[in-house]
Write a protein that holds these residues in place. Structure first.
Motif, short mmCIF file in Angstrom:
data_model
loop_
_atom_site.label_atom_id
_atom_site.label_comp_id
_atom_site.label_asym_id
_atom_site.label_seq_id
_atom_site.Cartn_x
_atom_site.Cartn_y
_atom_site.Cartn_z
N ARG A 1 0.83 -1.21 0.00
CA ARG A 1 0.00 0.00 0.00
C ARG A 1 0.86 1.25 0.00
N ALA A 2 1.89 1.27 0.84
CA ALA A 2 2.75 2.45 0.95
C ALA A 2 3.50 2.72 -0.35
N LEU B 1 4.23 -2.10 -7.26
CA LEU B 1 3.84 -2.96 -6.14
C LEU B 1 5.06 -3.81 -5.82
N LEU B 2 5.53 -3.76 -4.59
CA LEU B 2 6.71 -4.57 -4.24
C LEU B 2 6.46 -6.05 -4.45
N SER B 3 5.28 -6.53 -4.04
CA SER B 3 5.00 -7.97 -4.17
C SER B 3 4.94 -8.41 -5.62
N ALA B 4 4.70 -7.48 -6.53
CA ALA B 4 4.65 -7.82 -7.96
C ALA B 4 6.04 -8.18 -8.49
N ARG B 5 7.07 -7.96 -7.69
CA ARG B 5 8.41 -8.42 -8.07
C ARG B 5 8.48 -9.95 -7.96
N MET B 6 7.56 -10.53 -7.15
CA MET B 6 7.49 -11.98 -6.99
C MET B 6 6.41 -12.57 -7.91
N ARG C 1 -9.03 -0.98 0.02
CA ARG C 1 -7.94 -1.22 -0.95
C ARG C 1 -7.08 -2.37 -0.44
N THR C 2 -6.91 -3.37 -1.28
CA THR C 2 -6.16 -4.56 -0.90
C THR C 2 -5.19 -4.94 -2.01
N PRO C 3 -3.89 -4.95 -1.74
CA PRO C 3 -2.93 -5.44 -2.73
C PRO C 3 -3.02 -6.97 -2.78
N LEU C 4 -3.11 -7.52 -4.00
CA LEU C 4 -3.28 -8.96 -4.16
C LEU C 4 -2.44 -9.48 -5.32
N ALA C 5 -1.95 -10.70 -5.15
CA ALA C 5 -1.35 -11.40 -6.29
C ALA C 5 -2.49 -11.76 -7.24
#
Length: 156
Positions: A30-31, A41-46, A64-68
């Motif tokens: 989110r940050a 999105l940091l997790s999108a690096r994975m 708002r929720t970051p999701l794979a």
């Protein structure tokens, strides 16, 4: 499969990851997403990822929720409600069940979508695709009694 990806899949299937990741990864995502105006999105690096904005089932407020996600050929997305293999369904799945009209931030663009819970053979086919994409989902499912919810997001 690259060694780093195998290591990441192995770590993400652990119970320690399931306990800590839900508190750390979404907050960081989110940050960073806010600071980069939706471009990173940091997790999108994975794994590929979206930020889902859905209406809260009880509050009626935007959540708002970051999701794979699994991007699909038709321009939609498949979302897996794994909750990192924890017992309860993640809140965002309940929000989509009550309010399927939502929005995703994808590569810096906000896109209106409609969510549909998958069932039957359509769910089985999507589950096979999810496991091929990210094998740790099988470990998550084995840990919980509930059936992990799968949603297809279609552009409106």
């Amino acid at each position: 499969m690259p060694r780093g990806e195998r290591w990441l899949q192995k770590v993400s299937a652990t119970r320690t990851f399931a306990r800590t990741a839900p508190h750390v990864i979404p907050a960081l995502d989110r940050a960073v997403h806010r600071l980069t105006r939706g471009k990173v999105l940091l997790s999108a690096r994975m794994l590929p990822g979206v930020v889902l904005t859905a209406t809260g089932a009880r509050s009626g407020l935007p959540r708002r929720t970051p999701l794979a996600c699994l991007p699909e050929e038709d321009g939609g997305w498949l979302l897996v409600g794994s909750n990192f293999g924890r017992p309860g369904h993640p809140a965002w799945t309940g929000n989509l069940l009550k309010n399927p009209e939502a929005e995703v931030s994808w590569h810096g663009r906000d896109i209106p979508v409609r969510a549909r819970l998958l069932t039957g053979e359509e769910r089985a086919q999507a589950w096979r695709a999810a496991l091929a994409f990210w094998p740790p989902y099988a470990t998550y499912q084995a840990r919980v009694a509930r059936e992990i919810r799968l949603f297809r997001l279609e552009r409106r």
